[in-house]
Design a protein around this motif. Structure first.
Motif, mmCIF file in Angstrom:
data_model
loop_
_atom_site.group_PDB
_atom_site.id
_atom_site.type_symbol
_atom_site.label_atom_id
_atom_site.label_comp_id
_atom_site.label_asym_id
_atom_site.label_seq_id
_atom_site.Cartn_x
_atom_site.Cartn_y
_atom_site.Cartn_z
ATOM 1 N N MET A 126 0.837 -1.191 0.000
ATOM 2 C CA MET A 126 0.000 0.000 0.000
ATOM 3 C C MET A 126 0.877 1.248 0.000
ATOM 4 O O MET A 126 1.924 1.272 0.621
ATOM 5 N N LYS A 127 0.402 2.250 -0.685
ATOM 6 C CA LYS A 127 1.132 3.506 -0.786
ATOM 7 C C LYS A 127 0.173 4.643 -0.459
ATOM 8 O O LYS A 127 -1.017 4.556 -0.738
ATOM 9 N N THR A 128 0.671 5.700 0.134
ATOM 10 C CA THR A 128 -0.159 6.866 0.421
ATOM 11 C C THR A 128 -0.232 7.764 -0.796
ATOM 12 O O THR A 128 0.789 8.097 -1.393
ATOM 13 N N TYR A 129 -1.453 8.139 -1.166
ATOM 14 C CA TYR A 129 -1.678 9.084 -2.259
ATOM 15 C C TYR A 129 -2.331 10.331 -1.690
ATOM 16 O O TYR A 129 -3.181 10.260 -0.807
ATOM 17 N N TYR A 130 -1.892 11.477 -2.206
ATOM 18 C CA TYR A 130 -2.327 12.771 -1.703
ATOM 19 C C TYR A 130 -3.206 13.440 -2.750
ATOM 20 O O TYR A 130 -2.792 13.624 -3.888
ATOM 21 N N GLY A 131 -4.422 13.765 -2.363
ATOM 22 C CA GLY A 131 -5.369 14.310 -3.329
ATOM 23 C C GLY A 131 -5.741 15.746 -3.056
ATOM 24 O O GLY A 131 -5.670 16.232 -1.927
ATOM 25 N N ILE A 132 -6.141 16.428 -4.117
ATOM 26 C CA ILE A 132 -6.675 17.774 -3.976
ATOM 27 C C ILE A 132 -7.869 17.908 -4.922
ATOM 28 O O ILE A 132 -7.806 17.500 -6.079
ATOM 29 N N ILE A 133 -8.973 18.398 -4.373
ATOM 30 C CA ILE A 133 -10.120 18.777 -5.194
ATOM 31 C C ILE A 133 -10.024 20.282 -5.384
ATOM 32 O O ILE A 133 -9.901 21.032 -4.413
ATOM 33 N N GLU A 134 -10.085 20.727 -6.635
ATOM 34 C CA GLU A 134 -10.113 22.152 -6.950
ATOM 35 C C GLU A 134 -11.469 22.458 -7.564
ATOM 36 O O GLU A 134 -11.919 21.756 -8.465
ATOM 37 N N LEU A 135 -12.127 23.491 -7.057
ATOM 38 C CA LEU A 135 -13.438 23.894 -7.542
ATOM 39 C C LEU A 135 -13.347 25.328 -8.024
ATOM 40 O O LEU A 135 -13.023 26.226 -7.254
ATOM 41 N N TYR A 136 -13.626 25.547 -9.304
ATOM 42 C CA TYR A 136 -13.587 26.888 -9.868
ATOM 43 C C TYR A 136 -14.993 27.264 -10.307
ATOM 44 O O TYR A 136 -15.546 26.659 -11.229
ATOM 45 N N GLY A 137 -15.592 28.258 -9.631
ATOM 46 C CA GLY A 137 -16.956 28.640 -9.927
ATOM 47 C C GLY A 137 -17.064 29.595 -11.095
ATOM 48 O O GLY A 137 -16.130 30.347 -11.394
ATOM 49 N N ASN A 138 -18.217 29.583 -11.733
ATOM 50 C CA ASN A 138 -18.416 30.454 -12.888
ATOM 51 C C ASN A 138 -18.587 31.915 -12.487
ATOM 52 O O ASN A 138 -18.633 32.785 -13.338
ATOM 53 N N SER A 139 -18.692 32.189 -11.187
ATOM 54 C CA SER A 139 -18.750 33.576 -10.737
ATOM 55 C C SER A 139 -17.422 34.020 -10.134
ATOM 56 O O SER A 139 -17.340 35.025 -9.451
ATOM 57 N N GLY A 140 -16.365 33.240 -10.378
ATOM 58 C CA GLY A 140 -15.031 33.624 -9.951
ATOM 59 C C GLY A 140 -14.561 32.987 -8.661
ATOM 60 O O GLY A 140 -13.422 33.188 -8.262
ATOM 61 N N GLU A 141 -15.419 32.190 -7.986
ATOM 62 C CA GLU A 141 -14.980 31.549 -6.742
ATOM 63 C C GLU A 141 -13.970 30.453 -7.034
ATOM 64 O O GLU A 141 -14.023 29.815 -8.079
ATOM 65 N N ALA A 142 -13.078 30.245 -6.123
ATOM 66 C CA ALA A 142 -12.145 29.121 -6.198
ATOM 67 C C ALA A 142 -12.016 28.527 -4.805
ATOM 68 O O ALA A 142 -11.825 29.250 -3.833
ATOM 69 N N PHE A 143 -12.149 27.223 -4.718
ATOM 70 C CA PHE A 143 -12.059 26.524 -3.441
ATOM 71 C C PHE A 143 -11.175 25.297 -3.617
ATOM 72 O O PHE A 143 -10.979 24.817 -4.727
#
Length: 87
Positions: free
Chosen positions: A1-18
């Motif tokens: 087993m290996k550790t994997y590091y994830g990131i969810i990026e959310l870019y909104g159509n009104s300019g938001e980024a999370f």
């Protein structure tokens, strides 16, 4: 087993980024995902090195991104809660 590091990026159509980060152990790296749920363009990327994940996170922050919890990002990604990222 290996550790994997994830990131969810959310870019909104009104300019938001999370973003949200997560990690877990698997035998194989999860698939990256790119899609849109109508409100956000969603990118889920996985890295085998934590520093690469952190670099991707810093890029989102540089674009004005704010951190949200992983489970809230998953709700936004799935479309289950329309206003989940408005925190």
């Amino acid at each position: 087993m290996k550790t994997y590091y994830g990131i969810i990026e959310l870019y909104g159509n009104s300019g938001e980024a999370f973003f949200a980060t997560n990690e877990f152990e698997r035998e194989e790296c999860p698939d990256d995902v790119q899609c849109s749920n109508g409100k956000f363009d969603v990118y889920i990327e996985w890295y085998d090195i934590e520093e690469k994940r952190d670099e991707a996170k810093e890029n989102v922050v540089a674009e004005g991104g704010k951190r949200i919890e992983w489970f809230r990002a998953a709700h936004v990604y799935s479309g289950e809660k329309e206003g989940a990222a408005n925190a």
